[in-house]
Design a protein around this motif. Structure first.
Motif, PDB file in Angstrom:
ATOM      1  N   GLY A 175       0.742  -1.450   0.145  1.00  0.00           N
ATOM      2  CA  GLY A 175      -0.068   0.120   0.084  1.00  0.00           C
ATOM      3  C   GLY A 175       0.843   1.346  -0.197  1.00  0.00           C
ATOM      4  O   GLY A 175       0.685   2.221  -0.654  1.00  0.00           O
ATOM      5  N   SER A 176       1.907   1.269   0.810  1.00  0.00           N
ATOM      6  CA  SER A 176       3.031   2.484   0.770  1.00  0.00           C
ATOM      7  C   SER A 176       3.581   2.662  -0.588  1.00  0.00           C
ATOM      8  O   SER A 176       3.532   3.825  -1.196  1.00  0.00           O
ATOM      9  CB  SER A 176       3.670   2.222   1.861  1.00  0.00           C
ATOM     10  N   VAL A 177       3.802   1.605  -1.255  1.00  0.00           N
ATOM     11  CA  VAL A 177       4.575   1.546  -2.504  1.00  0.00           C
ATOM     12  C   VAL A 177       3.718   1.955  -3.591  1.00  0.00           C
ATOM     13  O   VAL A 177       3.893   3.079  -4.193  1.00  0.00           O
ATOM     14  CB  VAL A 177       5.062   0.356  -2.969  1.00  0.00           C
ATOM     15  N   THR A 178       2.574   1.480  -3.627  1.00  0.00           N
ATOM     16  CA  THR A 178       1.540   1.859  -4.761  1.00  0.00           C
ATOM     17  C   THR A 178       0.852   3.297  -4.689  1.00  0.00           C
ATOM     18  O   THR A 178       0.811   3.934  -5.517  1.00  0.00           O
ATOM     19  CB  THR A 178       0.455   0.681  -5.100  1.00  0.00           C
ATOM     20  N   GLY A 179       0.807   3.620  -3.265  1.00  0.00           N
ATOM     21  CA  GLY A 179       0.572   4.902  -3.151  1.00  0.00           C
ATOM     22  C   GLY A 179       1.380   6.007  -3.495  1.00  0.00           C
ATOM     23  O   GLY A 179       0.985   7.007  -4.066  1.00  0.00           O
ATOM     24  N   ALA A 180       2.756   5.885  -2.982  1.00  0.00           N
ATOM     25  CA  ALA A 180       3.858   6.671  -3.665  1.00  0.00           C
ATOM     26  C   ALA A 180       4.059   6.716  -5.092  1.00  0.00           C
ATOM     27  O   ALA A 180       4.284   7.704  -5.563  1.00  0.00           O
ATOM     28  CB  ALA A 180       5.137   6.260  -3.031  1.00  0.00           C
ATOM     29  N   ALA A 181       3.665   5.605  -5.926  1.00  0.00           N
ATOM     30  CA  ALA A 181       3.605   5.542  -7.345  1.00  0.00           C
ATOM     31  C   ALA A 181       2.617   6.430  -8.051  1.00  0.00           C
ATOM     32  O   ALA A 181       2.432   6.539  -9.261  1.00  0.00           O
ATOM     33  CB  ALA A 181       3.693   3.979  -7.605  1.00  0.00           C
ATOM     34  N   ARG A 182       1.671   7.030  -7.326  1.00  0.00           N
ATOM     35  CA  ARG A 182       0.657   7.718  -7.814  1.00  0.00           C
ATOM     36  C   ARG A 182       1.034   9.213  -8.027  1.00  0.00           C
ATOM     37  O   ARG A 182       0.090   9.773  -8.487  1.00  0.00           O
ATOM     38  CB  ARG A 182      -0.673   7.493  -6.868  1.00  0.00           C
ATOM     39  N   ALA A 183       2.039   9.631  -7.997  1.00  0.00           N
ATOM     40  CA  ALA A 183       2.442  11.305  -7.944  1.00  0.00           C
ATOM     41  C   ALA A 183       2.067  11.513  -9.257  1.00  0.00           C
ATOM     42  O   ALA A 183       1.268  12.524  -9.512  1.00  0.00           O
ATOM     43  CB  ALA A 183       3.857  11.564  -7.440  1.00  0.00           C
ATOM     44  N   SER A 207       7.664  10.949  -8.519  1.00  0.00           N
ATOM     45  CA  SER A 207       8.311  10.113  -7.108  1.00  0.00           C
ATOM     46  C   SER A 207       7.712  11.021  -5.938  1.00  0.00           C
ATOM     47  O   SER A 207       7.332  11.979  -5.804  1.00  0.00           O
ATOM     48  CB  SER A 207       9.863  10.408  -7.161  1.00  0.00           C
ATOM     49  N   ALA A 208       7.682  10.096  -4.921  1.00  0.00           N
ATOM     50  CA  ALA A 208       7.402  10.410  -3.640  1.00  0.00           C
ATOM     51  C   ALA A 208       8.097   9.461  -2.629  1.00  0.00           C
ATOM     52  O   ALA A 208       8.453   8.072  -2.880  1.00  0.00           O
ATOM     53  CB  ALA A 208       5.683  10.204  -3.434  1.00  0.00           C
ATOM     54  N   PRO A 209       8.011   9.745  -1.402  1.00  0.00           N
ATOM     55  CA  PRO A 209       8.521   8.874  -0.294  1.00  0.00           C
ATOM     56  C   PRO A 209       7.781   7.706   0.020  1.00  0.00           C
ATOM     57  O   PRO A 209       6.466   7.912   0.047  1.00  0.00           O
ATOM     58  CB  PRO A 209       8.971   9.877   0.835  1.00  0.00           C
ATOM     59  N   LEU A 210       8.405   6.821   0.416  1.00  0.00           N
ATOM     60  CA  LEU A 210       7.737   5.575   0.972  1.00  0.00           C
ATOM     61  C   LEU A 210       7.229   5.903   2.310  1.00  0.00           C
ATOM     62  O   LEU A 210       8.027   6.088   3.414  1.00  0.00           O
ATOM     63  CB  LEU A 210       8.557   4.320   1.016  1.00  0.00           C
ATOM     64  N   ALA A 211       5.736   5.960   2.679  1.00  0.00           N
ATOM     65  CA  ALA A 211       5.227   6.225   3.818  1.00  0.00           C
ATOM     66  C   ALA A 211       5.511   4.994   4.855  1.00  0.00           C
ATOM     67  O   ALA A 211       5.382   3.856   4.357  1.00  0.00           O
ATOM     68  CB  ALA A 211       3.964   6.412   3.798  1.00  0.00           C
ATOM     69  N   ASP A 226      -0.137  12.009   2.513  1.00  0.00           N
ATOM     70  CA  ASP A 226       0.698  12.820   2.787  1.00  0.00           C
ATOM     71  C   ASP A 226       1.970  12.899   1.983  1.00  0.00           C
ATOM     72  O   ASP A 226       2.550  13.827   1.443  1.00  0.00           O
ATOM     73  CB  ASP A 226       1.016  12.998   4.288  1.00  0.00           C
ATOM     74  N   ALA A 227       2.336  11.489   1.767  1.00  0.00           N
ATOM     75  CA  ALA A 227       3.639  11.439   1.131  1.00  0.00           C
ATOM     76  C   ALA A 227       3.605  12.108  -0.351  1.00  0.00           C
ATOM     77  O   ALA A 227       4.700  12.656  -0.849  1.00  0.00           O
ATOM     78  CB  ALA A 227       3.853   9.918   0.984  1.00  0.00           C
ATOM     79  N   VAL A 228       2.358  11.851  -1.048  1.00  0.00           N
ATOM     80  CA  VAL A 228       2.579  12.367  -2.471  1.00  0.00           C
ATOM     81  C   VAL A 228       2.282  14.156  -2.213  1.00  0.00           C
ATOM     82  O   VAL A 228       2.880  14.966  -2.851  1.00  0.00           O
ATOM     83  CB  VAL A 228       1.136  11.798  -3.100  1.00  0.00           C
ATOM     84  N   ALA A 229       1.149  14.673  -1.360  1.00  0.00           N
ATOM     85  CA  ALA A 229       0.719  15.809  -1.582  1.00  0.00           C
ATOM     86  C   ALA A 229       1.945  16.898  -0.724  1.00  0.00           C
ATOM     87  O   ALA A 229       2.157  17.921  -1.072  1.00  0.00           O
ATOM     88  CB  ALA A 229      -0.620  15.979  -0.618  1.00  0.00           C
ATOM     89  N   TYR A 230       2.865  16.265   0.084  1.00  0.00           N
ATOM     90  CA  TYR A 230       3.839  17.052   0.651  1.00  0.00           C
ATOM     91  C   TYR A 230       5.194  16.846   0.385  1.00  0.00           C
ATOM     92  O   TYR A 230       6.002  17.422   0.492  1.00  0.00           O
ATOM     93  CB  TYR A 230       3.756  17.138   2.257  1.00  0.00           C
ATOM     94  N   PHE A 308       5.049  11.155   9.274  1.00  0.00           N
ATOM     95  CA  PHE A 308       5.869  10.025   9.402  1.00  0.00           C
ATOM     96  C   PHE A 308       6.632   9.575  10.835  1.00  0.00           C
ATOM     97  O   PHE A 308       7.228   8.663  10.948  1.00  0.00           O
ATOM     98  CB  PHE A 308       7.065  10.064   8.472  1.00  0.00           C
ATOM     99  N   GLY A 309       6.138  10.448  11.729  1.00  0.00           N
ATOM    100  CA  GLY A 309       6.631  10.198  13.116  1.00  0.00           C
ATOM    101  C   GLY A 309       8.301  10.446  13.287  1.00  0.00           C
ATOM    102  O   GLY A 309       8.992   9.898  14.152  1.00  0.00           O
TER     103      GLY A 309
END
Length: 310
Positions: A175-183, A207-211, A226-230, A308-309
């Motif tokens: 989920g984190s990988v495919t989410g970041a792949a949507r930028a 590109s986007a960071p892996l959440a 957040d990974a994509v938007a920020y 991301f803490g």
């Protein structure tokens, strides 16, 4: 142009052949449909996530990882590039199929949507796929049932045995990988919504960071957005200029700077109530062939660090 479902099926076959190595599991439902657990009960992983992102884009995109930083700390980033953005991103990767049943709720993306062709993107592009097998990638905390598979089969005009459903939870590594792949996909979709012809987009890299993974789906949905938007960055090469390229970026919205978990909570998790302008990459550079270059937006590592803490 070859069938995007045929190309995706080839990648699904690869996933099934190497299921053990990828940490995923495929099995057949009573209806004959095939479910592939990429990250619900199965562990999955980064490699599985990259392969699923390729499946979601019907093999028309290259997906890889690189090491970068978030708030000064090492962080994997997911990169996706394609020279067929309209087909790969709008007609395949876009999550445009809601799956809502009494005992199941999910969101579908992938080339199965092109067999139905009801969304505006297909009408605009004039692309409708035909193939005797299909793939719908499902984002859900539950694995699809026969009811889900039979619905997909009926809607696409196929038998259930022709339906393949790779499935993952947002709160998983996949989920984190495919989410970041949507930028990149979000940038193209936002431009399309703003009235720009997506066939003018010649090539795109995102590109986007892996959440960080959280099994709390509310936290996971906040972090992956957040990974994509920020933290998402996109480079686009286009053939025609446009007055509103800044519509591609998340900073176009007045809620920029608010973590997505808070935005979702404020909207009582009714995503339709969230300002759509906040869905997009943080930064976009647009190169117009024989024209100007636009550098738009900015990342916000403070929001990412908090989300991301770090």
């Amino acid at each position: 142009m070859d069938s995007i479902n045929r190309m995706a099926i080839e990648l699904v076959d690869e996933a099934l052949d190497f299921a053990g190595e990828l940490g995923i599991e495929g099995y057949e439902l009573d209806s004959g449909a095939t479910v592939i657990d990429f990250g619900v009960d199965a562990d999955g992983g980064v490699e599985a996530g990259m392969l699923l992102a390729e499946i979601q884009t019907a093999g028309l995109a290259t997906v890889q990882t690189r090491m970068g930083e978030v708030a000064g700390t090492p962080r994997p980033h997911v990169e996706l590039s394609t020279d067929r953005p309209a087909l790969a991103l709008l007609c395949s990767q876009k999550a445009g199929w809601e799956l809502t049943f009494d005992d199941f709720d999910g969101l579908g993306s992938g080339p199965a949507r092109a067999l139905v062709g009801e969304e505006e993107e297909f009408h605009h592009l004039g692309y409708y796929d035909e193939f005797d097998l299909t793939v719908l990638s499902v984002e859900s905390i539950d694995l699809p049932t026969d009811e889900v598979a039979e619905h997909v089969a009926e809607t696409t005009g196929l038998e259930p045995s022709a339906v393949f459903l790779p499935t993952y939870a947002t709160g998983s590594l996949v989920g984190s990988v495919t989410g970041a792949a949507r930028a990149a996909e979000l940038a193209v979709f936002n431009l399309f919504e703003a009235g720009y012809d997506p066939t003018n987009v010649l090539s795109i890299n995102g590109s986007a960071p892996l959440a960080p993974v959280s099994y709390d789906e509310s936290v996971a949905m906040g972090r992956t957005n957040d990974a994509v938007a920020y933290g998402g960055r996109v480079h686009v090469t286009v053939s025609e200029d446009f007055d509103d390229f800044d519509r591609a970026i998340s900073t176009a919205g007045p809620d920029y700077g608010v973590p997505f978990e808070q935005l979702f909570e404020d909207a009582d998790w009714d995503f339709g109530e969230v300002d759509p302008d906040v869905f997009g990459p943080a930064q976009v550079t647009v190169d117009v062939v024989d024209g100007p270059t636009y550098a738009l937006g900015e990342t916000d590592e403070d929001v990412l660090a908090d989300s991301f803490g770090l």
